[in-house]
Write an enzyme that holds these catalytic residues in place. Structure first.
Site, PDB file in Angstrom:
ATOM      1  CG  HIS B 109      -2.055   1.067   1.032  1.00  0.00           C
ATOM      2  ND1 HIS B 109      -2.150   2.215   1.826  1.00  0.00           N
ATOM      3  CD2 HIS B 109      -3.229   0.564   0.249  1.00  0.00           C
ATOM      4  CE1 HIS B 109      -3.377   2.546   1.544  1.00  0.00           C
ATOM      5  NE2 HIS B 109      -4.048   1.899   0.520  1.00  0.00           N
ATOM      6  CB  THR B 145      -1.406   3.210  -2.755  1.00  0.00           C
ATOM      7  OG1 THR B 145      -0.451   2.012  -2.931  1.00  0.00           O
ATOM      8  CG2 THR B 145      -1.606   3.781  -1.364  1.00  0.00           C
ATOM      9  CD  GLU B 146      -4.791   5.886   0.426  1.00  0.00           C
ATOM     10  OE1 GLU B 146      -6.314   6.214   0.373  1.00  0.00           O
ATOM     11  OE2 GLU B 146      -4.579   5.338   1.344  1.00  0.00           O
ATOM     12  CG  LEU B 147      -9.180   4.673  -5.959  1.00  0.00           C
ATOM     13  CD1 LEU B 147     -10.555   5.066  -6.497  1.00  0.00           C
ATOM     14  CD2 LEU B 147      -8.749   3.204  -6.829  1.00  0.00           C
ATOM     15  CD1 TRP B 299      -8.795   7.381  -1.855  1.00  0.00           C
ATOM     16  CD2 TRP B 299     -10.339   6.039  -2.812  1.00  0.00           C
ATOM     17  NE1 TRP B 299      -8.557   6.066  -1.088  1.00  0.00           N
ATOM     18  CE2 TRP B 299      -9.672   5.307  -1.689  1.00  0.00           C
ATOM     19  CE3 TRP B 299     -11.450   5.095  -3.283  1.00  0.00           C
ATOM     20  CZ2 TRP B 299      -9.952   4.084  -1.306  1.00  0.00           C
ATOM     21  CZ3 TRP B 299     -11.679   3.895  -2.840  1.00  0.00           C
ATOM     22  CH2 TRP B 299     -11.286   3.397  -1.832  1.00  0.00           C
TER      23      TRP B 299
END
Lengths: 432, 465
Positions: B109, B145-147, B299
């Site tokens: 991540h 990760t985190e879009l 995001w």
């Protein structure tokens, strides 16, 4: 000779150098045979060391049935607002808690007494500090009437009003001891309320003891006090107790350079960060540690991040007893870049632990130390040079450690106490 | 016909213990086991287990018409193995239905996509292998990760062989365009891009339990109607959210599980709606346009950019100092170091250092072990310092040192050569002098010429130095 002494802190409840100095001095005085000290602090916890002195907690004195004969003072001290910057020394954690909760005190001022007619004191520096100083002065007046003594000795501005109150109540001579002025704490932008208290204390005093010539000059020049009245008596340091091995060992083979103290403007932390940056450009094999906490800590973290040295620059937060000892034991150099330090006992403690020290010319202790490197606090290049030198030329550091230890061992509180005794004698002579 | 694409993210970091300056070089264990275990068990009980059970029930109930996608990070998987193996089993049961697509992402991540392509590739491969090992399917679709997405990242992902990637349908990249179509990468059009419908996703993820919201209470019927009421030409609705939405961000008492339970039924009531996984969407729908994203989007927060992780100087410093270790890490084979290296890269550590308190403080405070971002930063740097010391010990020669050794060797060789040549010149010169002395009377001109020559020669030698 009996001395009524007003302090604000006493070991083990200490948030700054003031408590350490009070303790050292009273201990030194206890060696003088015909001298007794009656030490008054705002709050006695019950576990203070009591050797050769008797300790009275102001909150144990009932005041309900006393006539408070305090015409000038009660009126002048009645109502004062304090902003957070005015706090003289702050227990850093306490400070942040106060800042967070932001409890506003009401505009009413009356002496609150608990059931037994005692005034409760917190004894730590906080937002209602001025209220406490004022209450303390009221109680001082009561104590002064209850006990017999020949002379009053008050430490720092927090207790000047108490000293004056005692003098008013009894007519005994007053000696005030200046450990710091508001010029040191504020970096020049003095708080007028604090300045006023300080100035009136100095004017009311029969003799003033300054902890260094630096402070003596400030008293004469900034407060307009007659030079004849001000005497310098240097502080000293408690001999190091033999301790076991430190709790923490150094985990790297890199050199460690330490700043240890409150991270506030007075202590010049930003110059340490800048000097660290310069040294790290030449040598990556060294770590810098800023131990302590204070209102400038977050700024220092950000600055170190900006300079991209955070892999070699560490913040430990507030350190307690054993940790301070460990920190000194793993240091290769101790740096005190204070912008304005009336005395500064901490470098002496470092020297006792065989750590060479770098201090600023703007510190009182620089007047008596020969085996210490001295630079101006603002001269980060010189500071970086000196740091680099001590780390790279072992001969230099060995010399400082060897002779520094001898030098610091000769600074004894017993000696300072004798100097203070001389002051007492001259005051009493002039008084009779 | 509109496809509803549900995707849930599962991630938990290994949180650090309070790692003090005194620990550097002395103690190499960085993790707060108690916190990690208790948080994980709490979320497992509130969310993962009941939500997995419900999904399994829904999938069997709807016999092939209800599908979802999941992405589970490598670090979360490791925590399941350590603290809650039953959660792992329940995910396996979901995988066995064949109706759940598992997506690829970075194992740790991490934010490595912003730093180094090779390391990015390695971490993705590591994660894909893990998914294949546990769930028996090779991921075809990627979510970063985190879009986090940009044209460049999309291009790298396309070259890794993925056919589609998920990201945020941020307003500032779409403008007037709708997220409810299939798009493609601007550099490499073979990579399809699925854009999150943040309005509808956040209605569930953030606003569901908010009683001050004018649409509260949100029922499955109402939500299905909203989907049905969308423009007829629109082809896909991407609902992406944290899996912890169910039971953790939105508590059980808010009715979130009932909402999820009836959602498939209500959606499938409408003839124009059906469920699809990201890879189905990518293969069945036509791309309508490329989407241009020159600067990375994510995001997170109102800004939908990177400022939650790399917004201030502390985060930048931590990020740079972390990846400064990368060249050494590439030559490191120590399994313990590799493990810690993964955990160090978790984006969460940077998230804790964020100083944008005002707009999204609540989200940032979630499971945050630190009181202030400064504390988070100081702690992280202490851990990183210790890690660097261990790494230096494990990889003895830094690349610099090697290079210096090489170069100084070459210099020495040259010096020797020059010395030799100089001696030779000296010899030649003295010989010339003796012969010239004999001829001085007769042929002066020639002598001076040869002298000049020899001097020129020696000058050349010197300039070689």
């Amino acid at each position: 000779m009996r001395v009524l002494m007003f302090g604000w802190e006493f070991p083990p409840h200490i948030s700054g150098g003031l408590g350490t100095a009070c303790f050292g001095l009273t201990r030194g005085l206890s060696y003088i045979s015909d001298l007794q000290v009656l030490f008054v602090v705002p709050k006695a916890f019950g576990d203070e060391e009591q050797q050769g002195i008797s300790l009275i907690g102001a909150n144990q004195v009932p005041v309900r049935h006393r006539k408070l004969n305090l015409k000038h003072f009660s009126r002048k001290l009645d109502y004062i607002e304090v902003g957070s910057r005015m706090m003289p020394y702050t227990d850093p954690d306490e400070y942040f808690r106060i800042q967070k909760s932001k409890k506003e005190k009401g505009a009413f001022e009356f002496v609150q007494t608990d059931d037994a007619g005692q005034i409760p004191f917190t004894g730590t520096y906080g937002a209602n500090l001025l209220q406490e100083i004022h209450d303390y002065a009221l109680v001082a007046n009561v104590i002064a009437q209850d006990y017999s003594f020949d002379l009053i000795h008050a430490h720092d501005w927090l207790t000047y009003p108490a000293g004056i109150a005692a003098k008013e109540a009894t007519g005994k001579p007053l000696v005030i001891h200046v450990h710091a002025t508001d010029f040191d704490r504020s970096g020049g932008s003095v708080n007028p309320v604090v300045f006023d208290i300080e100035k009136r204390g100095m004017e009311a005093a029969d003799k003033i003891i300054a902890v260094s010539n630096l402070t003596r000059r400030t008293i004469i020049e900034k407060y307009g006090i007659d030079a004849e009245k001000v005497v310098t008596v240097y502080n000293a340091v408690e001999p190091l107790e033999k301790k076991d091995k430190p709790a923490f060992q150094k985990g790297t083979n890199e050199k460690v350079v330490t700043f240890l103290g409150r991270i506030t403007m007075q202590k010049g932390p930003e110059y340490f960060v800048e000097a660290a940056h310069r040294v790290l450009q030449k040598n990556r094999n060294v770590r810098f540690v800023m131990a302590g906490s204070g209102d400038m800590m977050h700024n220092m973290v950000r600055r170190a991040a900006q300079l991209k040295i955070m892999d070699k620059f560490h913040f430990t937060g507030f350190l307690r007893g054993e940790e301070v000892f460990s920190m000194l034991a793993m240091s290769d150099l101790y740096v005190m870049p204070s912008v304005s330090e009336p005395f500064g006992i901490s470098p002496l403690e470092a020297m006792q632990s065989n750590v060479p020290v770098l201090i600023s010319h703007q510190s009182g202790v620089a007047e008596i130390l020969t085996y210490a490197i001295k630079t101006n606090f603002w001269d980060v290049d010189a500071m970086a040079d000196a740091i680099y030198g001590v780390l790279h030329y072992p001969a230099l550091s060995e010399m400082f450690v060897k002779y520094g230890k001898k030098e610091v061992d000769s600074l004894k509180w017993e000696k300072s106490a004798l100097d203070v005794k001389v002051v007492y004698d001259t005051v009493l002579k002039g008084f009779h | 016909m509109k496809t509803v694409c549900l995707y849930f993210q599962v991630h938990q970091p290994f949180r650090f213990r309070r790692y003090r300056f005194f620990d550097i070089g002395n103690d190499h264990y960085y993790f707060d086991d108690y916190t990690n275990e208790s948080i994980l068990n709490k979320i497992a009980a509130n969310c993962y287990l009941p939500a997995n059970k419900l999904l399994l029930k829904l999938i069997t109930q709807h016999k092939g018409t209800f599908k979802v996608a999941l992405s589970i990070t490598g670090v979360a998987m490791e925590q399941f193995k350590l603290y809650a193996p039953e959660v792992l089993d329940s995910f396996r049961a979901l995988a066995a239905t064949g109706q759940v697509e598992f997506l690829a992402e970075t194992y740790a991540h991490s934010l490595v996509a912003l730093k180094d392509e090779d390391a990015f590739r390695q971490q993705v491969a590591m994660h894909s292998d893990m998914v294949e090992e546990f769930f028996g399917q090779k991921p075809l679709v990627f979510r970063n990760t985190e879009l986090i997405y940009s044209d460049h990242i999309g291009d790298m992902v396309a070259r890794m062989g993925f056919k589609a990637m998920l990201t945020e349908g941020a307003k500032h990249i779409l403008g007037w365009k709708s997220p409810n179509f299939l798009y493609c990468n601007a550099i490499n059009p073979r990579l399809k891009v699925l854009l999150k419908n943040y309005k509808l996703s956040d209605d569930i993820a953030f606003r569901f339990g908010d009683k001050g919201w004018h649409e509260w209470p949100l029922t499955s019927t109402k939500f299905a109607r909203w989907l049905n009421d969308l423009d007829k030409k629109e082809e896909v609705v991407n609902l992406f959210m944290d899996y912890e939405t169910f039971g953790e961000h939105q508590k059980k008492e808010s009715g979130i599980f009932e909402f999820l339970e009836y959602l498939p039924k209500e959606i499938l009531k409408h003839k124009s709606l059906k469920f699809g996984t990201p890879s189905e969407v990518a293969s069945r729908l036509q791309v309508v346009a490329p989407v241009n994203v020159p600067n990375p989007v994510s995001w997170a927060d109102e800004e939908r950019d990177l400022t939650a992780w790399l917004g201030n100087e502390m985060q930048q410093e931590a990020f740079d100092k972390l990846y400064a270790q990368l060249p050494k890490m590439n030559r490191c084979a120590d399994s313990k170091l590799l493990k810690d290296w993964n955990y160090l890269q978790c984006s969460d550590h940077f998230y804790y250092m964020c100083t944008k308190f005002f707009s999204d403080g609540d989200v940032h405070a979630y499971f945050n072990p630190y009181e202030t971002p400064y504390e988070a930063f100081i702690n992280y740097m202490n851990v990183l310092s210790d890690f660097a010391i261990r790494l230096n010990a494990a990889v003895p020669f830094s690349s610099e040192e090697k290079e210096i050794a090489n170069l100084s060797g070459i210099l020495e060789e040259r010096d020797l050569k020059i010395k030799k040549l100089e001696e030779e010149v000296q010899k030649l010169r003295s010989r010339k002098r003796t012969t010239a002395a004999k001829r001085t009377v007769k042929k002066e001109g020639v002598v001076s010429k040869t002298k000049e020559k020899s001097q020129k020669g020696s000058a050349k030698m010197k300039s070689k130095k």
